[in-house]
Design a protein around this motif. Structure first.
Motif, mmCIF file in Angstrom:
data_model
loop_
_atom_site.group_PDB
_atom_site.id
_atom_site.type_symbol
_atom_site.label_atom_id
_atom_site.label_comp_id
_atom_site.label_asym_id
_atom_site.label_seq_id
_atom_site.Cartn_x
_atom_site.Cartn_y
_atom_site.Cartn_z
ATOM 1 N N MET A 137 0.825 -1.207 0.000
ATOM 2 C CA MET A 137 0.000 0.000 0.000
ATOM 3 C C MET A 137 0.865 1.265 0.000
ATOM 4 O O MET A 137 1.778 1.413 0.812
ATOM 5 N N SER A 138 0.594 2.165 -0.920
ATOM 6 C CA SER A 138 1.295 3.444 -0.963
ATOM 7 C C SER A 138 0.398 4.595 -0.518
ATOM 8 O O SER A 138 0.877 5.704 -0.265
ATOM 9 N N ARG A 143 -12.163 4.073 4.493
ATOM 10 C CA ARG A 143 -12.108 4.105 5.956
ATOM 11 C C ARG A 143 -10.694 3.899 6.490
ATOM 12 O O ARG A 143 -10.375 4.347 7.586
ATOM 13 N N GLN A 144 -9.834 3.228 5.696
ATOM 14 C CA GLN A 144 -8.474 2.980 6.173
ATOM 15 C C GLN A 144 -7.633 4.251 6.281
ATOM 16 O O GLN A 144 -6.595 4.250 6.945
ATOM 17 N N GLN A 145 -8.083 5.332 5.636
ATOM 18 C CA GLN A 145 -7.319 6.572 5.740
ATOM 19 C C GLN A 145 -7.293 7.104 7.166
ATOM 20 O O GLN A 145 -6.425 7.912 7.525
ATOM 21 N N TRP A 146 -8.236 6.640 7.991
ATOM 22 C CA TRP A 146 -8.293 7.105 9.373
ATOM 23 C C TRP A 146 -7.546 6.183 10.330
ATOM 24 O O TRP A 146 -7.482 6.458 11.529
ATOM 25 N N THR A 147 -7.010 5.080 9.841
ATOM 26 C CA THR A 147 -6.344 4.125 10.728
ATOM 27 C C THR A 147 -4.924 3.777 10.276
ATOM 28 O O THR A 147 -3.986 3.855 11.063
ATOM 29 N N ALA A 148 -4.770 3.366 9.024
ATOM 30 C CA ALA A 148 -3.472 2.867 8.551
ATOM 31 C C ALA A 148 -2.338 3.886 8.689
ATOM 32 O O ALA A 148 -1.241 3.525 9.134
ATOM 33 N N PRO A 149 -2.531 5.154 8.329
ATOM 34 C CA PRO A 149 -1.416 6.101 8.454
ATOM 35 C C PRO A 149 -0.948 6.303 9.896
ATOM 36 O O PRO A 149 0.194 6.692 10.140
ATOM 37 N N PRO A 260 -20.770 -2.118 12.756
ATOM 38 C CA PRO A 260 -19.895 -1.401 11.812
ATOM 39 C C PRO A 260 -19.040 -0.364 12.526
ATOM 40 O O PRO A 260 -19.546 0.534 13.198
ATOM 41 N N ARG A 261 -17.746 -0.519 12.403
ATOM 42 C CA ARG A 261 -16.812 0.427 13.005
ATOM 43 C C ARG A 261 -15.675 0.662 12.021
ATOM 44 O O ARG A 261 -15.709 0.190 10.881
ATOM 45 N N LEU A 262 -14.656 1.376 12.449
ATOM 46 C CA LEU A 262 -13.483 1.547 11.614
ATOM 47 C C LEU A 262 -12.826 0.184 11.376
ATOM 48 O O LEU A 262 -13.029 -0.751 12.144
ATOM 49 N N PRO A 263 -12.029 0.041 10.305
ATOM 50 C CA PRO A 263 -11.396 -1.243 10.022
ATOM 51 C C PRO A 263 -10.609 -1.772 11.220
ATOM 52 O O PRO A 263 -9.853 -1.042 11.857
#
Length: 400
Positions: A137-138, A143-149, A260-263
């Protein structure tokens, strides 16, 4: 209207086979699966031509940039049937919540309905080369924009959150988890096909292990492996004519849909409330209660799951699992304890999903556990995945 499963104890497990569990097998996963399936069929005193049903959950349990290829990184029921030269009437793959318990439900329903007479249930696990959770992932979208970074990515972060919640809410110490992992490895070290065969773990080794996602250390997660297991199931009536003592399926239950929640956002409250509902469904479907289970096998892909399952199943009070285990409550060497990890589980065998739990129920209840055989075990329970995102099956060696 009764919630008791109408096919309760009408279907039984009558044979099994298991490959060696290895970090990386020298042969392809498909080759191993075909060999193990043939061995399981022979163990039940059958021939491949008699098998008219194949089921599995072929999920490839890894994240990141890894190729998914049937017969190589996963083995579907279709692939296995084709490569055994079978011509089955029923072939199915489970895709829902609770891979192993879901596969059992497919097999039971097929036999009880007459869709198949003899069903092979298999699970094939693959450990891909390279980093297990390699991620190409680059950028993070949706929804992952709020967790992965922020570093909240992958299952270790997922389980670290409710694990921390449990420690803080109930005054537990991380050191209490030592008793879970040491117990799993003690039992796995006794099983010849286990990756950890003859390699138990000491408390000192556990506490010295590197921290991966606080409070999760290296030994709190099962090790990725290559391995295959297969079971043969048929009707209780046909099982009487086969050589091994049958182990009947009393009932099963899958977890309700998760909120349903964040990933990967699994809260402790979600796990426990969902797990309580899973347990309620299980007791209603099987017609048994927690006090009647003398062989519970709780899932331990991550060590905190052991605490969660014991509590939602009512095998110890909520918030007390850490003390219950530290006081010897699941010591498999104590006849008075609940042998909740006597089969070694995932931590003691390798990442075989819920197979160690299902297999221990079969071996013990059929009287085929050898030197590990427990006396007077009659009702087993095998769990898979998290209490709110998995399932469980009740087994008995006497039809009720």
């Amino acid at each position: 209207m009764s919630a008791r499963f109408k096919a309760s104890n009408q279907v039984a497990v009558v044979g099994y086979a298991h490959s060696a569990v290895q970090r990386h097998a020298k042969r392809t996963l498909g080759t191993l699966a075909a060999e193990v399936a043939r061995d399981a069929i022979a163990d039940a005193a059958l021939e491949p031509r008699q098998v008219d049903g194949f089921v599995t959950a072929a999920l490839f349990p890894t994240s990141g940039d890894h190729a998914v290829e049937d017969g190589v990184s996963m083995v579907s029921a279709n692939w296995l049937a084709e490569h055994l030269g079978a011509s089955p009437r029923y072939v199915a793959g489970f895709q829902g919540i609770g891979q192993i318990s879901g596969s059992v439900s497919l097999a039971v329903n097929a036999i009880a309905s007459g869709a198949a007479d003899y069903v092979v249930l298999h699970r094939a696990l693959h450990n891909p080369a390279g980093r297990y959770h390699h991620n190409a992932m680059s950028e993070a979208k949706g929804r992952q924009q709020w967790t992965a970074p922020q570093g909240f990515f992958g299952p270790l972060a997922m389980i670290g959150l409710p694990y921390n919640e449990y420690l803080q809410r109930y005054g537990a110490e991380r050191e209490a988890m030592t008793h879970v992992v040491v117990e799993a490895r003690k039992n796995g070290a006794r099983i010849p096909w286990s990756y950890w065969y003859e390699r138990p773990l000491t408390a000192e080794e556990y506490l010295a292990a590197p921290m991966i996602n606080d409070p999760v250390c290296r030994f709190d997660a099962d090790i990725p492996v290559d391995g295959v297991a297969a079971f043969v199931l048929t009707s209780a009536e046909r099982a009487r004519d086969l050589p091994h003592k049958p182990v009947h399926i009393a009932g099963y239950a899958s977890s309700p849909p998760i909120r349903p929640r964040l990933p990967l956002h699994w809260t402790l409250d979600d796990i426990m409330s969902g797990g309580t509902e899973t347990a309620r469904r299980l007791w209603e479907a099987s017609g048994v209660g927690p006090s009647e289970v003398d062989l519970p096998q709780v899932y331990d892909g991550f060590s905190p799951f052991v605490w969660f399952w014991l509590e939602v199943l009512g095998l110890c009070p909520v918030g007390e699992a850490h003390r219950f285990i530290a006081d010897g409550g699941i010591d498999s060497d104590d006849p008075a304890a609940l042998p909740a990890m006597s089969g070694g589980g995932a931590l003691g065998n390798g990442r075989m999903h819920g197979i160690p739990q299902m297999l221990e129920c079969y071996l013990q209840l059929s009287g085929r556990a050898g030197e590990r055989q427990r006396q007077n075990a009659t009702v087993g329970l095998a769990c898979h995945s998290s209490p709110h995102y998995g399932g469980a099956v009740v087994y008995t060696n006497e039809p009720w």
